[in-house]
Design an enzyme around this catalytic site. Structure first.
Site, mmCIF file in Angstrom:
data_model
loop_
_atom_site.group_PDB
_atom_site.id
_atom_site.type_symbol
_atom_site.label_atom_id
_atom_site.label_comp_id
_atom_site.label_asym_id
_atom_site.label_seq_id
_atom_site.Cartn_x
_atom_site.Cartn_y
_atom_site.Cartn_z
ATOM 1 C CD GLU A 34 27.128 38.215 26.681
ATOM 2 O OE1 GLU A 34 26.432 39.125 26.175
ATOM 3 O OE2 GLU A 34 28.096 37.695 26.111
ATOM 4 C CG HIS A 35 23.071 38.857 31.396
ATOM 5 N ND1 HIS A 35 21.712 38.856 31.485
ATOM 6 C CD2 HIS A 35 23.388 37.860 30.512
ATOM 7 C CE1 HIS A 35 21.215 37.885 30.709
ATOM 8 N NE2 HIS A 35 22.216 37.269 30.106
ATOM 9 C CB THR A 36 27.797 44.309 31.789
ATOM 10 O OG1 THR A 36 28.042 44.028 30.404
ATOM 11 C CG2 THR A 36 28.615 43.362 32.646
ATOM 12 C CG ASP A 37 22.937 45.179 27.951
ATOM 13 O OD1 ASP A 37 22.531 44.464 28.893
ATOM 14 O OD2 ASP A 37 22.526 45.067 26.781
ATOM 15 C CB SER A 128 14.812 40.194 17.143
ATOM 16 O OG SER A 128 15.587 40.315 18.293
ATOM 17 C CG ASP A 172 21.684 42.459 21.553
ATOM 18 O OD1 ASP A 172 22.841 42.230 21.929
ATOM 19 O OD2 ASP A 172 20.699 41.851 21.999
HETATM 20 C C1 GLA Z 1 20.655 39.902 25.095
HETATM 21 C C2 GLA Z 1 20.119 41.320 25.283
HETATM 22 C C3 GLA Z 1 21.238 42.313 25.541
HETATM 23 C C4 GLA Z 1 22.184 41.835 26.627
HETATM 24 C C5 GLA Z 1 22.586 40.383 26.393
HETATM 25 C C6 GLA Z 1 23.386 39.821 27.537
HETATM 26 O O1 GLA Z 1 21.387 39.843 23.903
HETATM 27 O O2 GLA Z 1 19.387 41.733 24.146
HETATM 28 O O3 GLA Z 1 20.710 43.577 25.861
HETATM 29 O O4 GLA Z 1 21.611 42.007 27.904
HETATM 30 O O5 GLA Z 1 21.466 39.543 26.184
HETATM 31 O O6 GLA Z 1 24.614 40.450 27.629
#
Ligand code: GLA
Length: 382
Positions: A34-37, A128, A172
């Site tokens: 999570e929050h790694t992308d 979305s 996503d």
């Molecule tokens: C949201 C963002 C993704 C990602 C997640 C956290 O879903 O759209 O790009 O950063 O948060 O992992």
């Protein structure tokens, strides 16, 4: 009526003719990462069976879209499609895709589109992006546009970042477009390389339970942007292109170079989370599925304590799931509400659900909703 039927019916009602075709794109959960992308690291999402359907046909002056979700129909021409932000609300997600395609040099056919979806809205399951990916897939087919699969998520990300104005990463869209049934998608967010990791839990008597915390989202946009900024600032101070470049065994040395304790916590989350994704992939590849549980739970603790993106409802759901025997549990998605994923023995699903219900009732929270997740296919023409 299936969602596909709903989309076709909405098309007929709005435009008085049959759609040329139906295109589907799913929501997702992220197993871990999570929050790694946007730190150019690793993620491991899988697609949900819940999907957004675009029923579409070429024709008309510009583009128009309606939705069975009772949102106002939208229509826009080249001028609005050329000006990021010109179409707002839900139509912005449609216009953003047209903009991104045109901006990349594709000739986008005028089209009429009707949308239906059973991806829960505002629950962190990427509704979305499912909409944007369904529209992109439909327009690409209608226009005969040859767009390589690895290019498609980048187009949707540009739509989201530039047209809609949300600073999200690439996870996503990649999940919605590139996942395959019975697999989790191991994505390297720097190279965009993917590996399909077998993720058929039923043979092992296991289930991923999705628990929607039903917590109201508060300030998630601003907080997301703030986290991203902090990570980028930390990478700049550390002299690396992205936090992906801080190795797990170099974490302490990196932290020692950062003065701000908040920034140190953000960095620690990202660096340890990347390593947890790699460890999860290794365990899944060797069939040691139950053993990923502690990694999921450690990921949650890291999001709660270091990245500070959880809320009471998700923390309580995670703990209640663990108390009822889950092997591991964590919040999934961007944070500040949304859903929890819990790895459980299939025959414990009702115990886990009851445990969450009881914990919520005790605290007076709006009840959570839970269902079993099945790793499903990515975007496709039906
Ligand atoms: C949201 C963002 C993704 C990602 C997640 C956290 O879903 O759209 O790009 O950063 O948060 O992992």
């Amino acid at each position: 009526m299936t969602v596909a039927d709903d989309a076709a019916a909405a098309f007929r009602k709005e435009y008085g003719s049959e759609p040329t075709g139906l295109w589907a794109a799913p929501g997702r959960v992220n197993l871990i990462g999570e929050h790694t992308d946007y730190n150019e690291g690793f993620v491991l999402p899988f697609a949900l069976p819940m999907r957004t359907i675009a029923a579409a046909a070429p024709g008309g002056e510009g583009w128009s879209a309606c939705s069975s979700l009772a949102q106002d129909p939208v229509s826009f021409g080249v001028a609005e499609a050329g000006a990021p932000g010109a179409v707002d609300g839900w139509g912005g997600y449609v216009a953003g895709v047209v903009w991104a395609l045109r901006d990349a040099g594709y000739t986008v056919p005028p089209a009429r589109i009707a949308i239906a979806s059973d991806v829960p809205l505002g629950s962190g399951l990427s509704s979305s992006h499912a909409l944007e990916c369904a529209v992109l897939t439909a327009l690409a087919d209608l226009g005969g546009l040859e767009i390589a699969i690895e290019e498609r998520p980048k187009l949707v990300q540009r739509s989201e970042n530039v047209y809609v104005g949300a600073p999200t990463g690439i996870m996503d869209q990649s999940a919605s477009l590139r996942c395959t049934a019975d697999h989790a998608l191991f994505l390297d967010c720097r190279t965009y390389a993917v590996e399909q990791i077998p993720f058929d839990l039923s043979a092992a008597g296991l289930t991923i339970l999705i628990i929607n915390s039903n917590a109201p989202h508060h300030h998630s946009d601003g907080e997301y942007g703030a986290r991203r900024k902090s990570c980028e600032e930390a990478a700049r101070i550390l002299g690396v292109p992205a936090l992906r470049d801080v190795p797990a065994d170099g974490l302490d040395a990196a932290l020692a170079r950062l003065d701000d304790p908040v920034m140190r916590r953000r960095v620690r989350h990202v660096v340890t989370e990347d390593q947890r994704v790699l460890d999860t992939v290794e365990l899944l590849k060797s069939g040691r599925i139950r053993e990923i549980g502690p990694l999921l739970t450690a990921s949650h603790a890291s999001m709660r304590d270091d990245f500070e993106i959880t809320v009471d409802q998700v923390d309580v759901a995670v703990q209640a799931a663990l108390d009822a025997g889950a092997y591991g549990a964590r919040m999934t998605g961007g944070g500040f509400g949304g859903c929890v994923v819990a790895l459980i023995d299939t025959d414990r699903a009702s115990e886990v659900t009851k445990s969450v219900d009881a914990a919520y009732a005790e605290r007076g929270f709006t009840p959570a909703t839970a269902w079993v997740a099945v790793a499903s296919a990515g975007a496709t023409k039906l």
